[in-house]
Enzyme design. Sequence first.
Site, PDB file in Angstrom:
ATOM      1  N   ASP A 164      -4.870  -8.231   2.750  1.00 43.87           N
ATOM      2  CA  ASP A 164      -5.983  -7.284   2.752  1.00 43.87           C
ATOM      3  C   ASP A 164      -6.387  -6.879   4.160  1.00 43.87           C
ATOM      4  O   ASP A 164      -7.051  -5.862   4.355  1.00 43.87           O
ATOM      5  CB  ASP A 164      -7.187  -7.890   2.030  1.00 43.87           C
ATOM      6  CG  ASP A 164      -7.241  -7.497   0.565  1.00 43.87           C
ATOM      7  OD1 ASP A 164      -6.691  -6.434   0.217  1.00 43.87           O
ATOM      8  OD2 ASP A 164      -7.839  -8.231  -0.226  1.00 43.87           O
ATOM      9  N   GLU A 188     -15.810   3.748  -9.333  1.00 46.71           N
ATOM     10  CA  GLU A 188     -15.131   4.553 -10.353  1.00 46.71           C
ATOM     11  C   GLU A 188     -15.987   4.808 -11.580  1.00 46.71           C
ATOM     12  O   GLU A 188     -15.843   5.847 -12.238  1.00 46.71           O
ATOM     13  CB  GLU A 188     -13.838   3.844 -10.790  1.00 46.71           C
ATOM     14  CG  GLU A 188     -12.790   3.748  -9.694  1.00 46.71           C
ATOM     15  CD  GLU A 188     -11.652   2.814 -10.079  1.00 46.71           C
ATOM     16  OE1 GLU A 188     -11.275   2.791 -11.273  1.00 46.71           O
ATOM     17  OE2 GLU A 188     -11.156   2.092  -9.194  1.00 46.71           O
ATOM     18  N   GLU A 191      -4.409  -1.848  -6.412  1.00 47.56           N
ATOM     19  CA  GLU A 191      -3.860  -2.756  -5.407  1.00 47.56           C
ATOM     20  C   GLU A 191      -2.572  -3.414  -5.889  1.00 47.56           C
ATOM     21  O   GLU A 191      -1.651  -3.662  -5.097  1.00 47.56           O
ATOM     22  CB  GLU A 191      -4.903  -3.824  -5.060  1.00 47.56           C
ATOM     23  CG  GLU A 191      -6.117  -3.266  -4.354  1.00 47.56           C
ATOM     24  CD  GLU A 191      -7.411  -3.938  -4.781  1.00 47.56           C
ATOM     25  OE1 GLU A 191      -8.133  -4.435  -3.909  1.00 47.56           O
ATOM     26  OE2 GLU A 191      -7.701  -3.950  -5.991  1.00 47.56           O
TER      27      GLU A 191
END
Length: 367
Positions: A142, A322, A350
């Site tokens: 990440d 979202e 991801e």
Amino acid sequence: MTPAILVLNVGSSSVKFRVFAARDDLQLLADGRVTGIGAAPVFRLAGQDPKALEEGTTQTEAIAQVLDFVTASDHHWQLVAAGHRIVHGGEEFRAAVLLDEEVLARLDRYTPLAPLHQHHNLAAVRAVAELNPALPQVGCFDTAFHADHDPVTSSYALPASVRKQGVRRYGFHGLSYEWTAKVLAGQPGGMPKHVVVAHLGNGASLCALKDGNSIDTTMGMTALEGLPMGTRCGALDPGVVLYLQRSLGLSLEDVERLLHDESGLKGLSGGVSDMAELLHSARPEHAFAVDYFILRVAQKIGEMVVSLGGMDLLVFTGGIGENALSVRERIVSRLAFLPRFKVQVIAADEERMIASHALALISLSSG
């Protein structure tokens, strides 16, 4: 047989997994998770009824269940790699890598910087290695997408002797931002020059994209910095930590638990960390938590705009980004003073980004 890549995202009580075809289109073959590990574990697969597992199932046993599912003969899948989300790669790991015990030993050093995630991420790699030693495993970080930040952005105002010990801003959610950049680059008209991406979920951060590259982000050395989150505090005066220990008598462990597990929306609201629940509540403390979150996100977007020198597009992603229309609208409303910009919602993926890196690495290693 269809060559397949297993993508794992492992936490303290869950194993999330997806299976992709190991080809350029990365067709999704399966999407599932094991929840309730350590209590009442359940194997869940999209489109099928959940299946209760034996009480007390460990993380390794849950991963074994996933591997058994993937390699079941009726699927006609040939597992060729496992890809893992690993939260912290430090300064050393700036791109996806093939994992072995030597690499894992180096990654263990970053566990104190991501105590909620790193240990579980690495334990999953070791579990897969124990269960299927011959399977190539790929680690995706990440932090890697932010690795090329200018030192003016990545540094803290601390003495060089401290900064040389790796005390700096790393940033997180990089796999989400990398996916967003990939989606934007593939759209008609290509990548806008100045983009702010808001990854808003239980974990939340922002990223400033200039020509598709990360130049600034809100998280820092750890995933505590920046925006308030589900249970994490976000930006906090360091003096508060000193006061908690020196004057209120909290131990180091108490402070760590407070900042990681009891703060953010949960702390502000009096116990609720879920944004959907807060939005449907009439309780004033729940409305206060939402108001606080919206204000802080808008303020931090302003910081990203300064780093970019403008904003052509604001992208929302993540569970809140979202799905919570009212939150998006209220954030955008607070930014009405800025020159006109577009707003877009992009679904986070991801796992597909991890599968893409895994496919590229195993292709290189075999080619």
